[in-house]
Structures are given as C-alpha cells and as structure tokens.
Design an enzyme around this catalytic site. Structure first.
Site, mmCIF file in Angstrom:
data_model
loop_
_atom_site.group_PDB
_atom_site.id
_atom_site.type_symbol
_atom_site.label_atom_id
_atom_site.label_comp_id
_atom_site.label_asym_id
_atom_site.label_seq_id
_atom_site.Cartn_x
_atom_site.Cartn_y
_atom_site.Cartn_z
ATOM 1 N N LYS A 1 -10.051 1.380 -8.234
ATOM 2 C CA LYS A 1 -9.463 2.185 -7.159
ATOM 3 C C LYS A 1 -7.958 2.305 -7.400
ATOM 4 C CE LYS A 1 -7.361 1.753 -3.303
ATOM 5 N NZ LYS A 1 -6.517 2.948 -3.384
ATOM 6 N N GLU B 1 11.945 -7.323 -1.738
ATOM 7 C CA GLU B 1 11.707 -6.428 -2.876
ATOM 8 C C GLU B 1 12.016 -4.988 -2.447
ATOM 9 O OE1 GLU B 1 7.605 -5.619 -4.139
ATOM 10 O OE2 GLU B 1 8.244 -6.020 -6.189
ATOM 11 N N CYS C 1 7.547 -4.303 -11.391
ATOM 12 C CA CYS C 1 7.360 -5.615 -10.753
ATOM 13 C C CYS C 1 8.246 -6.673 -11.395
ATOM 14 C CB CYS C 1 5.900 -6.024 -10.799
ATOM 15 S SG CYS C 1 5.247 -6.128 -12.471
ATOM 16 N N GLU D 1 -1.587 -10.057 -8.585
ATOM 17 C CA GLU D 1 -0.284 -9.813 -9.213
ATOM 18 C C GLU D 1 0.550 -9.061 -8.186
ATOM 19 O OE1 GLU D 1 -0.598 -8.454 -13.238
ATOM 20 O OE2 GLU D 1 -1.602 -10.327 -13.706
HETATM 21 P P1 NAD Z 1 0.381 -1.511 -2.396
HETATM 22 O O1 NAD Z 1 0.148 -2.949 -2.112
HETATM 23 O O2 NAD Z 1 0.824 -0.631 -1.292
HETATM 24 O O3 NAD Z 1 -0.956 -0.817 -2.956
HETATM 25 C C1 NAD Z 1 -1.626 -1.298 -4.114
HETATM 26 C C2 NAD Z 1 -3.083 -0.847 -4.046
HETATM 27 O O4 NAD Z 1 -3.736 -1.509 -2.974
HETATM 28 C C3 NAD Z 1 -3.270 0.642 -3.807
HETATM 29 O O5 NAD Z 1 -4.349 1.105 -4.584
HETATM 30 C C4 NAD Z 1 -3.594 0.683 -2.326
HETATM 31 O O6 NAD Z 1 -4.323 1.826 -1.952
HETATM 32 C C5 NAD Z 1 -4.426 -0.572 -2.174
HETATM 33 N N1 NAD Z 1 -4.503 -1.104 -0.801
HETATM 34 C C6 NAD Z 1 -3.602 -0.966 0.201
HETATM 35 N N2 NAD Z 1 -4.028 -1.607 1.320
HETATM 36 C C7 NAD Z 1 -5.225 -2.178 0.996
HETATM 37 C C8 NAD Z 1 -6.177 -2.968 1.724
HETATM 38 N N3 NAD Z 1 -5.972 -3.320 2.988
HETATM 39 N N4 NAD Z 1 -7.295 -3.370 1.084
HETATM 40 C C9 NAD Z 1 -7.511 -3.047 -0.207
HETATM 41 N N5 NAD Z 1 -6.659 -2.282 -0.944
HETATM 42 C C10 NAD Z 1 -5.531 -1.860 -0.354
HETATM 43 O O7 NAD Z 1 1.386 -1.492 -3.630
HETATM 44 P P2 NAD Z 1 2.147 -0.221 -4.238
HETATM 45 O O8 NAD Z 1 3.184 0.193 -3.262
HETATM 46 O O9 NAD Z 1 1.135 0.755 -4.731
HETATM 47 O O10 NAD Z 1 2.833 -0.876 -5.546
HETATM 48 C C11 NAD Z 1 4.061 -1.523 -5.549
HETATM 49 C C12 NAD Z 1 3.889 -3.039 -5.461
HETATM 50 O O11 NAD Z 1 3.118 -3.515 -6.563
HETATM 51 C C13 NAD Z 1 5.195 -3.796 -5.557
HETATM 52 O O12 NAD Z 1 5.207 -4.823 -4.608
HETATM 53 C C14 NAD Z 1 5.182 -4.391 -6.967
HETATM 54 O O13 NAD Z 1 5.972 -5.533 -7.160
HETATM 55 C C15 NAD Z 1 3.743 -4.676 -7.119
HETATM 56 N N6 NAD Z 1 3.421 -4.829 -8.549
HETATM 57 C C16 NAD Z 1 3.190 -6.096 -9.039
HETATM 58 C C17 NAD Z 1 2.906 -6.282 -10.396
HETATM 59 C C18 NAD Z 1 2.650 -7.658 -10.961
HETATM 60 O O14 NAD Z 1 2.149 -7.750 -12.073
HETATM 61 N N7 NAD Z 1 2.976 -8.730 -10.254
HETATM 62 C C19 NAD Z 1 2.846 -5.165 -11.241
HETATM 63 C C20 NAD Z 1 3.105 -3.891 -10.699
HETATM 64 C C21 NAD Z 1 3.377 -3.749 -9.339
#
Ligand code: NAD
Length: 510
Positions: free
Chosen positions: A192, A402, A301, A267
């Site tokens: 997803k 962040e 990230c 992550e």
């Molecule tokens: P997000 O948490 O908003 O969304 C990530 C995914 O989760 C999306 O596909 C979203 O639709 C889904 N999602 C949202 N709510 C959900 C729920 N209740 N249940 C299941 N799925 C759900 O993150 P974003 O804004 O897309 O990405 C940015 C974030 O990702 C930043 O915090 C960044 O640090 C983190 N990130 C971490 C790493 C790592 O390796 N640690 C790598 C890349 C990005």
C-alpha cells in the site's frame, strides 16, 4: 546526458499515456469495489497528473485473500530458491530497462530532483532485487549435534502474507526495499503506497507482472491509511507488517494490529544530529552536512537536521554554510541542474513553513532561506528556499520535532560531553553523523550516540548487508541483509533424538 527539455517532453508523453491507475490484485488489474478515485498532483505545478482507483476496505481484504491463496498454494513459497532468485533478477533487469521512465514519473509525482532519483534511487531499487535474489539462495539455519544423543537444527521458512505500507518520500526505492526481501524469503505481499505518490508503485506492479510471478504473489492496493491501511493491519490473514512512515502513524498501526498480534518492522521518523568537532576535515564535513539535509528536498528520514558545531569553529562554519546554502539551486525537479525541488504537497509546505514561524516565535533566527522563492516560474509549485536556523536552544520545537523539509537547525557545543547530551536529547534515534579526525574520540563516542546507525566521517555510504533501522521513537527492528531475512522468515527449531535417551515413565508402574 539528458536535458530539461528531454525530461519535460518525456514526462508529458508518459503522463498522456498514463491510464487511470488501478489496483493489482490476484494477478489482475482492477478498479476495486468502491468506485472511488483520488488524484495525484504534480508538486511543481499543483496540477493533477493521475487519477487513482482507491481499493477501499473491501479491496484491501480482497488483496489479502489473493495473497493468502497464493501463499497457501506453494507456487511461490515452496519454489526452489534458485528459481525465486531468477524471477527477482528479472525484476531488477526490467527496472533497469525502464529506469528513465520510472525516474521521470517519480520526479513528476514527488518533486525530487531527477538527478537524485535517476542515479541514486531507481538503480538502487534494481540493486535491491539483485541483492535479495542472491540472499534467497543463501538462507541457512543452525545445527547443534549432540554426539550419539540428538540433533537440533533450525530452518527459516517464509512467514505468510505481508502488508507493506510505505511513505511518499522516495517511494519507489522504499517500496523495493520491502518487496524484494519479502518475496525473496518466499512470502506473498500486499503493497500500500502513500496516496501523495502513487505513480511508481504502478510501474513496479507492471514490472512484476511482466516478470510473471504466480498470481497473487504481489498485490498493490491504493487508498488512504485510515481505510486501506487500517484494514490491512487488522486483517487476521496478514502475518507481518513492514511499515515506513511517521512515528505517530506507527503507533496507530500497532494498535490496529494488536488484536491479531502481528510481527512488525517499524522504520519511523528521525531528528538526526551531525556532530562536527574542530579537528574534523571541515571542507568534507560542510559538503556532507549540506547534502545530508538538503538532498531529496530534505524529505529524507536519515537527514542530518541538527548540526552541532564545536564552539571554536561555530562562527566560521556557519558563515560558510550560509554562503553555500544561499547558492543551492532551487527549481524545476526535471532540470538536471536543480538541487532542491518542490515539496510533495501544498499541505506539507504549509506544515514545514509553520515550523519557521514557530522558530522565530521561540526566539531563533532564520539565517538564510525561510521564504518561498520569488521567481515567477516557481510560483505555482510547493517551493521553499533551503533554510538554516541559528540561535537555537535544544528544547525548542524546531530542535526537537521532525520537520521533514529543507530546514537545518544549528547549535554550538563546548566538548564531547555536551555534544553527546545534545545529540541524545531528542525522542528520536534513527541515525547520526560524526566528524572528527581523532580516531580515539570517534571510537569512544560513536557507540554512545543513541542512534540505530552512526556514520563517522561519512555521508550515509553503507553496504546493503548492514542492519538499517532506528532506536527510541525512530523504530523497531532492523532491515537489510540477513536482518531482513530474520524479519521476513519464521525460525523453526527441530529437535531429533536418536532414540536412546531415557524418558521418565510416568504411570508405567501399576
Ligand atoms: P505517514 O506515516 O503519514 O504515512 C506512511 C504510510 O502509512 C502511508 O502509506 C499512509 O497512507 C499509511 N497510513 C497512514 N495512517 C495509517 C493507519 N492508521 N494505518 C495504516 N496505514 C496508515 O508518513 P509519510 O508522511 O508518508 O512519510 C514521511 C514519514 O516517513 C517521516 O516521518 C519520515 O521520517 C518517515 N520515514 C522513515 C524512514 C525510515 O527508514 N526510518 C524512511 C522514510 C520515511
């Protein structure tokens, strides 16, 4: 070498040919049961570029059923590892063949500069498949023979159905970072992607379809986290969840999956320090600090978002930093000369700019950037000038939270003790960068920094076999190399006795 015109023409042609994006379930393309669609936006223009069919809760459930049936059939999960590896290498080859197309659509969808996507992200995505294909043939176990008595050994078996939930920053690379080891280990999956960056997942599904994996091995569903994401996490047929995204979302996911006790890899967010001592190679430290926070538009990230400078070099280093940051080329992400492109979405730009207001309200100073560029050709996009904030105290929100944009905060420190206190003084612990020419200091400090990964005199170069992941609120578990296989396989231990050991004979005496 392609030019902006080449890439712009290619982007336009690809978008004209792009059909409404459908879900890929059980080996077939489907609009899904809801009839709902959403739109993906080009961050450089804020114009719609694709219509996407949302799978909804019911579509997510269908995808899980398809993945479960595929897993149980054994067509993939019991395939000889060498054959699985061949199929994964085919995916890698197909990605390389379509690398320009994937890169141009990814850049158009996310705003990340084409040079960073084409060279770094897409080729790395292909490497992920090659790398994990190789590892699939090397999965091994442990054996404990006890002479003449018994033999204990362990085997690693695929776990079952995985839900792979990914964010919008560098979507293609991150998706393959999950899909490749998941499939290599013999699992089936439902991917997803984030709704702000749906295009490259569509190309990934096309590539996987062409590689001819058994139907249902790989499934793709589009939709919001609240509907599709929650449905995947709550589904009893899903065995494991690999999630990359925000820390708050990760916590929600764990709640959704608690009733059916999922295995998680998380992550999550980061607020990583770059610690520069006066004895460091300051030219390289400056290059790395700038690249580390402003590459990928700061939507990274592992970005080094907190620059900690030893007090004796603070003034000079900051002056050089400001000079360089002022010259960073902000512009059209399809222009190969661009270094920083537009942020993913107008709502995200607003959130990032909100932090600049917070910074000044808390008494910090914006030393450079902090505004939208005033060039008319950039007015329609989500552009922000690369920003450096000084006069920062560690308890300020800009030093703690962040921001996920092209924003760097700078703090001075006196000695090792203070550097460590500042570095560790946040709730995150994803990674850290340490710059010093004193080997003793580097060796002493690196393991004391509360981070899953510490880079010494290095800008994020690493071998794919190393464990990747964060501690504290930056995540749970590690992926990469055999660590991915530990997550994506179930370890089963088998104890075989040779038939001669005594067994207490309860109830044998009348
Ligand atoms: P997000 O948490 O908003 O969304 C990530 C995914 O989760 C999306 O596909 C979203 O639709 C889904 N999602 C949202 N709510 C959900 C729920 N209740 N249940 C299941 N799925 C759900 O993150 P974003 O804004 O897309 O990405 C940015 C974030 O990702 C930043 O915090 C960044 O640090 C983190 N990130 C971490 C790493 C790592 O390796 N640690 C790598 C890349 C990005």
């Amino acid at each position: 070498m392609q030019t902006t015109t080449d890439y712009a023409a290619m982007s336009q042609r690809l978008l004209e040919q792009l059909p409404p994006l459908r879900n890929f379930i059980g080996g077939a393309w489907t609009e899904g049961p809801t009839g709902e669609t959403f739109t993906s936006i080009n961050p450089a223009t804020n114009q719609p570029i694709a219509t996407v069919h949302a799978a909804g809760r019911a579509g997510a459930q269908q995808a899980v059923r398809a993945a479960r049936a595929a897993f149980d059939s054994g067509a993939w999960s019991r395939m000889a590892p060498a054959d699985r590896a061949r199929a994964l290498r085919r995916i890698a080859d197909l990605i390389r063949q379509r690398a320009d197309e994937i890169a141009v659509l990814e850049t158009t969808d996310t705003g990340i500069p084409i040079t960073q996507i084409r060279a770094g992200q897409v080729l790395r995505a292909a490497d992920n498949f090659d790398f994990f294909a190789e590892m699939a043939t090397q999965i091994t176990g442990e054996t404990y023979p006890v002479e003449g008595a018994f033999l204990n050994y362990s085997v690693h078996k695929p776990v079952g159905v995985a839900a792979l939930i990914t964010p919008w920053n560098t979507p293609f690379m991150l998706e393959t970072w999950k899909v490749a080891p998941c499939l290599a280990a013999g699992n089936t999956c439902v991917l997803k992607p984030a709704s702000w960056s749906p295009l490259s997942a569509y190309l990934l599904a096309q590539v996987i379809e062409e590689a001819d994996l058994p139907p249902g091995t790989f499934n793709l569903v589009y939709g919001s986290g609240d509907t599709v994401g929650t449905a995947l996490c709550a589904d009893p047929e899903v065995n494991l969840i690999s999630f990359t995204g925000e820390t708050t979302t990760g916590k929600q996911l764990m709640r959704s999956g608690a009733a059916t006790l999922k295995r998680y890899s998380m992550e999550l967010g980061g607020k990583s320090p770059v610690i520069v001592f006066a004895d460091a190679d300051l030219d390289r430290a400056l290059d790395a600090a700038i690249f580390g926070v402003f590459s990928l538009n700061g939507e990274r990230c592992t970005a080094g978002t907190r620059l900690l400078l030893q007090r004796s070099i603070y003034d000079d280093f900051v002056a050089r930093l400001i000079e360089r940051v002022r010259r960073i080329r902000v512009g059209d992400p399809l222009d190969p000369a661009t270094e920083v492109g537009p942020l993913i979405h107008a709502r995200h730009l607003e959130r990032v700019m909100g932090y600049l207001d917070i910074a000044t309200a808390e008494g910090a100073t914006i030393a450079v950037g902090g505004r939208r560029p005033d060039r008319p050709e950039l007015a329609a996009g989500n552009y922000l000038e690369p920003t450096v904030i000084v006069d920062v105290r560690n308890e300020m929100r800009v030093a703690q939270e962040e921001i996920f944009g092209p924003v760097l905060t700078v703090l001075p420190f006196a000695d090792e003790e203070e550097a460590l206190r500042l570095a560790n003084g946040v709730r995150y612990g994803l990674d850290a960068y340490l710059w010093t020419s004193d080997v003793g200091r580097a060796t002493r400090l690196a393991p004391e920094i509360e981070a899953g990964m510490v880079w010494v005199n290095s800008q994020n170069v690493r071998d794919l076999r190393t464990p990747f992941g964060g501690m504290k609120e930056s995540g749970i578990g590690r992926e990469g190399g055999r660590h991915s296989f530990e997550f994506y396989t179930e370890t089963r231990t088998i104890h075989v006795a040779f038939g001669r050991h005594p067994i207490p004979r309860f109830g044998a005496t009348p």
